[in-house]
Design an enzyme around this catalytic site. Structure first.
Site, short mmCIF file in Angstrom:
data_model
loop_
_atom_site.label_atom_id
_atom_site.label_comp_id
_atom_site.label_asym_id
_atom_site.label_seq_id
_atom_site.Cartn_x
_atom_site.Cartn_y
_atom_site.Cartn_z
N LYS A 92 -12.83 -44.04 -8.91
CA LYS A 92 -11.77 -44.99 -8.54
C LYS A 92 -12.07 -46.30 -9.23
O LYS A 92 -13.20 -46.81 -9.15
CB LYS A 92 -11.79 -45.18 -7.01
CG LYS A 92 -10.76 -46.16 -6.51
CD LYS A 92 -9.44 -45.47 -6.18
CE LYS A 92 -8.28 -46.42 -6.09
NZ LYS A 92 -7.63 -46.72 -7.40
N LYS A 128 -13.68 -46.80 -14.43
CA LYS A 128 -12.88 -47.90 -15.00
C LYS A 128 -12.33 -47.41 -16.33
O LYS A 128 -12.93 -46.54 -16.98
CB LYS A 128 -13.76 -49.13 -15.24
CG LYS A 128 -12.99 -50.43 -15.35
CD LYS A 128 -12.68 -51.04 -13.99
CE LYS A 128 -11.77 -52.24 -14.13
NZ LYS A 128 -11.57 -52.93 -12.85
N ASP A 168 -5.62 -53.72 -13.44
CA ASP A 168 -6.66 -54.73 -13.66
C ASP A 168 -6.02 -55.74 -14.61
O ASP A 168 -4.77 -55.80 -14.69
CB ASP A 168 -7.93 -54.09 -14.26
CG ASP A 168 -9.12 -55.04 -14.30
OD1 ASP A 168 -9.68 -55.36 -13.24
OD2 ASP A 168 -9.49 -55.53 -15.40
N SER A 381 -6.64 -50.25 -1.97
CA SER A 381 -6.31 -49.07 -2.79
C SER A 381 -6.78 -47.80 -2.08
O SER A 381 -6.09 -46.77 -2.09
CB SER A 381 -7.01 -49.15 -4.15
OG SER A 381 -6.27 -49.94 -5.04
#
Ligand code: NDP
Length: 449
Positions: A92, A128, A168, A381
């Site tokens: 995640k 990421k 992001d 999230s």
């Protein structure tokens, strides 16, 4: 070997295996410097090579992203997904679209994310991804074509129980919409494979506010432990994106005064404070008009714009960096301390260079590292994932309470593992150890993987 010798040996090996990746090295060192003394009398973690395994991503996927601009030219970018660790849940972590994106930056972010997600107490591993694509100056159609091409590749590697990306820097509601639409089209399925989704298609209330609000809750909890509050405090904030604007909103609600905001072209200083009306101007400027922060000083005569500078020379009680990594250097830290700053809550990821972290630690000011301070976003999230799986939608007041509760628990974990005396908590050490234990113990349970 002493823990210091073990740490030096570890860092030498890490640098050899990851040449030319300074951000990744910096992030690993920041964690390892807390963990090696903590595990000195716990040989099981050494024998199982846990720190070596944590700093070696499960896998890194890179791919070509081809798309056509509005003039019909073929453009080529690079995409990445770093799947760092799924010991405690599906990978995640967000996607970043920015020309400065490199593998080193995504590895540092995925490594940090692993500890951050663990601190939330929710079942999420760390990952990421992103691209060196620059959404700035692109039309909506160009961004859509890029996102569709990016997702066509990424889609092979993600899934609601496998890897759940989010936004992001450079990936906001518009990009998430395009990415989710393409995923749905490719798979013919509607699952919670991305978070930060629009409310019409499975998003969660308060997700957009959560990171900025959470960074302020963290600051409020630290102040409260010291018999202080946000009331009447002057605050410097950097950035003018998602995290910065909601941090400003929450500071205003809790009685503080925000006097700076910035973007990559410079910062504005408004000694009268950035109130709700001025903040609405900033949100419209940055998200609808996609303009530059200098326009704030054209609109409000109380403000000045400083081109190419960062806000840390302005006197403040508290600082909340919310732009990007390494945005507070040693000189900035000296300025903040000299001007009486008593607390930092890191809204952005790793905004403070190591030399500046050392200065804050020596001065024993309140210092909440990003893996604790900005965990509110990924926490909500995680709650979005739960709502999607259960096909339910929680109400705003329920989610507000859950976010506050998670941030308080993160604060308390940091205080538990970071308390160094009756009057001082080392929040950096506390966050690193608190995040480490759960992931490390899960890895031990799986044997050699
Ligand atoms: P946005 O894209 O919404 O905003 C980023 C802001 O930072 C913009 O004002 C941007 O200016 C500025 N900025 C970006 N790069 C630089 C740079 N190199 N130098 C100076 N300013 C820069 O991103 P977010 O607000 O979502 O993210 C900000 C930080 O918070 C990042 O570190 C991100 O990883 C972290 N974070 C975000 C979370 C979230 O939920 N959004 C969750 C956890 C962490 P410009 O407009 O000129 O590009």
């Amino acid at each position: 070997m002493s823990w210091q010798e073990k740490l030096d040996h570890y860092m030498t090996g890490l640098e050899k295996r990851n040449p030319g990746e300074p951000e990744f090295r910096q992030a690993v060192y920041e964690v390892a410097a807390s963990i090696f003394p903590f595990i000195e009398d716990k040989p099981i973690y050494h024998e199982a090579q846990i720190m070596e395994r944590m700093a070696e991503p499960d896998r890194i996927i890179t791919f070509r992203v081809c798309w056509e601009d509005d003039q019909g030219n073929i453009r080529v970018n690079r995409g990445w997904r770093v799947q760092n660790n799924n010991a405690i849940g599906p990978y995640k972590g967000g996607l970043r679209f920015h020309p400065t994106v490199t593998q080193s930056i995504l590895k540092f972010l995925a490594f940090e994310q692993t500890f951050k997600n663990s601190l939330t107490g929710l079942p999420m591993g760390g990952g990421k991804g992103g691209s060196n694509f620059n959404p700035k100056g692109k039309s909506d159609n160009e961004v859509m074509r890029f996102c569709q091409s990016f997702m066509t590749e990424l889609d092979h590697y993600i899934g609601a129980d496998m890897d759940v990306p989010a936004g992001d820097i450079g990936v906001g509601a518009r990009e998430i919409g395009y990415l989710f639409g393409q995923h749905k089209r490719l798979t013919k399925e509607f699952t919670g494979v991305l978070t930060g989704k629009g409310m019409e298609f499975g998003g969660s209330l308060i997700r957009v506010e959560a990171t900025g609000y959470g960074a302020v809750y963290m600051m409020a909890s630290m102040l409260e432990c010291n018999g202080e509050s946000l009331e009447g405090k002057t605050v410097c904030i950097s950035g003018s994106g998602n995290v910065a604007t909601y941090a400003t909103e929450k500071i205003n609600q809790l009685g503080g005064k925000v006097v700076t905001l910035s973007d990559s072209s410079g910062f504005i200083h408004d000694p009268e404070g950035i109130d709700a009306e001025k903040l609405a101007f900033v949100v419209d400027l940055k998200t609808v008009k996609r303009g530059r922060i200098s326009a704030y000083a054209d609109e409000y005569t109380s403000a000045s714009f400083y081109a190419g500078e960062r806000p840390w020379s302005i006197a403040c009680d508290l600082a909340i960096p919310c732009a990007t990594q390494n945005e507070i250097n040693e000189k900035d830290a000296q300025n903040l301390l000299k001007n009486g700053c008593i607390g930092i809550s890191e809204g952005s990821n790793m905004p403070t260079e190591q030399a500046a972290v050392d200065l804050f630690q020596q001065a024993k000011i309140l210092f909440a590292p990003s893996k604790a301070a900005n965990a509110g976003g990924v926490a909500v999230s995680g709650l979005e994932m739960s709502q999607n799986s259960a096909r339910i939608a929680w109400k705003e007041d329920e989610l507000q309470l859950m976010l506050k509760d998670i941030m308080q628990k993160i604060h308390d974990q940091c205080a538990e593992y970071g308390r160094e005396s009756d009057t001082h908590v080392n929040y950096l050490k506390g966050a690193n150890i608190g995040g480490f234990i759960k992931v490390a113990d899960a890895m031990l349970a799986f044997g050699v993987l």
